[in-house]
Write a protein that holds these residues in place. Structure first.
Motif, PDB file in Angstrom:
ATOM      1  N   LEU A  57      94.735  38.303  17.971  1.00  0.00           N
ATOM      2  CA  LEU A  57      96.196  38.502  17.913  1.00  0.00           C
ATOM      3  C   LEU A  57      96.926  37.163  17.816  1.00  0.00           C
ATOM      4  O   LEU A  57      98.006  37.077  17.247  1.00  0.00           O
ATOM      5  CB  LEU A  57      96.676  39.261  19.152  1.00  0.00           C
ATOM      6  CG  LEU A  57      96.610  40.784  19.104  1.00  0.00           C
ATOM      7  CD1 LEU A  57      97.189  41.384  20.382  1.00  0.00           C
ATOM      8  CD2 LEU A  57      97.355  41.308  17.883  1.00  0.00           C
ATOM      9  N   GLY A  58      96.307  36.121  18.379  1.00  0.00           N
ATOM     10  CA  GLY A  58      96.916  34.796  18.339  1.00  0.00           C
ATOM     11  C   GLY A  58      97.025  34.230  16.933  1.00  0.00           C
ATOM     12  O   GLY A  58      97.775  33.290  16.687  1.00  0.00           O
ATOM     13  N   GLU A  76     102.675  35.849  24.867  1.00  0.00           N
ATOM     14  CA  GLU A  76     101.367  35.227  25.068  1.00  0.00           C
ATOM     15  C   GLU A  76     101.050  34.146  24.057  1.00  0.00           C
ATOM     16  O   GLU A  76     100.460  33.129  24.380  1.00  0.00           O
ATOM     17  CB  GLU A  76     100.282  36.294  24.938  1.00  0.00           C
ATOM     18  CG  GLU A  76      99.926  36.962  26.230  1.00  0.00           C
ATOM     19  CD  GLU A  76      98.956  38.078  25.946  1.00  0.00           C
ATOM     20  OE1 GLU A  76      97.778  37.778  25.679  1.00  0.00           O
ATOM     21  OE2 GLU A  76      99.381  39.247  25.958  1.00  0.00           O
ATOM     22  N   PHE A  77     101.417  34.403  22.809  1.00  0.00           N
ATOM     23  CA  PHE A  77     100.913  33.539  21.734  1.00  0.00           C
ATOM     24  C   PHE A  77     102.002  32.770  20.996  1.00  0.00           C
ATOM     25  O   PHE A  77     101.715  31.985  20.112  1.00  0.00           O
ATOM     26  CB  PHE A  77     100.127  34.377  20.715  1.00  0.00           C
ATOM     27  CG  PHE A  77      98.943  35.089  21.307  1.00  0.00           C
ATOM     28  CD1 PHE A  77      97.797  34.382  21.645  1.00  0.00           C
ATOM     29  CD2 PHE A  77      98.980  36.458  21.522  1.00  0.00           C
ATOM     30  CE1 PHE A  77      96.703  35.041  22.189  1.00  0.00           C
ATOM     31  CE2 PHE A  77      97.894  37.127  22.065  1.00  0.00           C
ATOM     32  CZ  PHE A  77      96.748  36.420  22.410  1.00  0.00           C
ATOM     33  N   GLY A  78     103.242  33.046  21.312  1.00  0.00           N
ATOM     34  CA  GLY A  78     104.326  32.342  20.626  1.00  0.00           C
ATOM     35  C   GLY A  78     104.526  32.772  19.178  1.00  0.00           C
ATOM     36  O   GLY A  78     105.132  32.046  18.384  1.00  0.00           O
ATOM     37  N   THR A  79     104.029  33.977  18.819  1.00  0.00           N
ATOM     38  CA  THR A  79     104.179  34.490  17.453  1.00  0.00           C
ATOM     39  C   THR A  79     105.661  34.608  17.082  1.00  0.00           C
ATOM     40  O   THR A  79     106.466  35.017  17.916  1.00  0.00           O
ATOM     41  CB  THR A  79     103.558  35.913  17.382  1.00  0.00           C
ATOM     42  OG1 THR A  79     102.400  35.931  18.199  1.00  0.00           O
ATOM     43  CG2 THR A  79     103.240  36.310  15.968  1.00  0.00           C
ATOM     44  N   ARG A  80     106.017  34.272  15.828  1.00  0.00           N
ATOM     45  CA  ARG A  80     107.420  34.400  15.413  1.00  0.00           C
ATOM     46  C   ARG A  80     107.756  35.852  15.117  1.00  0.00           C
ATOM     47  O   ARG A  80     106.991  36.554  14.450  1.00  0.00           O
ATOM     48  CB  ARG A  80     107.705  33.567  14.168  1.00  0.00           C
ATOM     49  CG  ARG A  80     107.711  32.080  14.399  1.00  0.00           C
ATOM     50  CD  ARG A  80     108.279  31.351  13.196  1.00  0.00           C
ATOM     51  NE  ARG A  80     109.742  31.415  13.141  1.00  0.00           N
ATOM     52  CZ  ARG A  80     110.536  30.672  13.903  1.00  0.00           C
ATOM     53  NH1 ARG A  80     110.033  29.830  14.769  1.00  0.00           N
ATOM     54  NH2 ARG A  80     111.841  30.783  13.795  1.00  0.00           N
ATOM     55  N   VAL A  81     108.915  36.269  15.575  1.00  0.00           N
ATOM     56  CA  VAL A  81     109.348  37.647  15.394  1.00  0.00           C
ATOM     57  C   VAL A  81     110.671  37.654  14.630  1.00  0.00           C
ATOM     58  O   VAL A  81     111.572  36.875  14.961  1.00  0.00           O
ATOM     59  CB  VAL A  81     109.545  38.341  16.762  1.00  0.00           C
ATOM     60  CG1 VAL A  81     110.030  39.777  16.574  1.00  0.00           C
ATOM     61  CG2 VAL A  81     108.255  38.308  17.579  1.00  0.00           C
ATOM     62  N   ALA A  82     110.764  38.492  13.599  1.00  0.00           N
ATOM     63  CA  ALA A  82     112.001  38.604  12.817  1.00  0.00           C
ATOM     64  C   ALA A  82     112.539  40.028  12.898  1.00  0.00           C
ATOM     65  O   ALA A  82     111.779  41.000  12.897  1.00  0.00           O
ATOM     66  CB  ALA A  82     111.738  38.240  11.363  1.00  0.00           C
TER      67      ALA A  82
END
Ligand SMILES: [Zn+2]
Length: 341
Positions: A77-78, A102-108
């Motif tokens: 997932l990271g 958890e992973f700092g994923t960018r969300v739009a």
């Protein structure tokens, strides 16, 4: 779990990971309600990473399945680079926020959802719905619905990293997508087009087997059904593409389904007008005289949430009829009454 080719004839809700096209996968994740059984999350390979369209509801079982699916793509997932989310509803948005923690994923997310997110964080979510039900002449349902508990971590209503101001281009590493504004189901709903694959990620805007709820929003627009019909017209003007819906199987033509949805709402507008012509009254009065779901059920046979949806849906149709000059509206004490004028 195995990686299989997607079969649009099979049960679309079965957990798994299904290849729709080279490097494009459908991952249905379970939902706890018995109405909608699953939500499709789409994963797309982009260079050496993954981009996801929608994310699922932040529930342990869904999280587990998403992890397994991504693992079959050789990732964790990271390694998801971005979540592009069609709208703010919890079954689309909340998992993205949980994964980001958890992973700092960018969300739009579409900018039109900002008001709803603010209300959700303030914990005043139901206030807007209650006044909508009152507007529809169903304050009694509002009193009942207040006791439904939300199983959402307030932290899952955090703002996205990127607010989409659709129409806009979305530059991925290997391809450019387009985001189009499609308000109606929610105020900030967007769809994503990958022209290189000739597909549209339609979220809940165009669903192959059901019609999305209209106007059931904490932060409802003045004329949500008019917005929705305008958004259907917008999508109809774009080239026809493969429909990748958030609920239901992948379907060959966006246009075919849009035409059916427009027909459906024409019929509903006519029947709603007839219900008021037969007897003036509120949205709840009209809703009681209409038939609901594909099984043509009576209002009293619906569960509580579906009754609320039926009232706000009827309200949305009535207000479009008023705007079109086909009905007249008077307001009294926060409730709207309709007659033929
Ligand atoms: Zn949905």
């Amino acid at each position: 779990m195995r990686l299989c080719p997607d079969d649009p004839e099979a049960d679309w809700t079965l957990p798994g990971i299904y290849e729709v096209d080279a490097g494009l996968y459908r991952i249905p994740l379970p939902l706890p309600s018995d109405g909608l059984r699953a939500v499709n999350v789409y994963a797309v390979r982009d260079g050496d990473g993954l981009v996801m369209v929608d994310s699922g509801w932040a529930l342990a079982q869904a999280r587990e399945l998403l992890e397994q699916a991504v693992k079959l793509l050789g990732s964790g997932l990271g390694e998801v680079r971005r979540f592009l989310v069609t709208h703010v509803h919890r079954d689309h948005y909340t998992m993205a926020v949980a994964v980001r923690r958890e992973f700092g994923t960018r969300v739009a997310l579409g900018r039109g959802e900002a008001g709803t997110l603010r209300l959700a964080r303030a914990g005043t979510l139901s206030a807007g719905l209650l006044s909508q039900l009152r507007r529809g002449g169903a304050a009694d349902l509002g009193r009942e619905v207040q006791f439904i508990r939300e199983s959402i971590d307030p932290a899952d209503w955090a703002d996205p990293d990127d607010w989409l101001d659709a129409p806009e281009d979305i530059e991925l590493e290997t391809v450019t997508w387009q985001a189009y504004p499609t308000p109606g189901h929610t105020r900030g709903h967007v769809v994503f087009v990958d022209a290189s694959r000739n597909v549209m990620f339609a979220g809940d805007h165009v669903l192959p087997r059901i019609t999305p709820s209209i106007g059931f929003e904490q932060n409802a627009a003045e004329l949500p059904l008019r917005d929705y019909l305008d958004s259907l017209a917008l999508v109809r003007r774009l080239p026809d593409r493969l429909l990748l819906p958030a609920h239901g199987p992948v379907s060959p033509s966006v246009h075919v389904r849009v035409d059916e949805l427009i027909d459906h709402h024409d019929t509903r507008l006519r029947r709603t007008e007839e219900a008021i012509a037969a007897r003036p009254g509120t949205a709840a009065d009209a809703a009681r005289r209409l038939r609901w779901t594909r099984r043509e059920r009576k209002f009293d046979e619906l569960d509580l949430l579906s009754k609320c949806l039926a009232v706000t849906e009827t309200l949305a149709h009535l207000d479009v009829l008023v705007a079109a000059g086909r009905l007249r509206r008077t307001d009294s004490d926060g409730t709207r009454y309709y007659d033929v004028g």
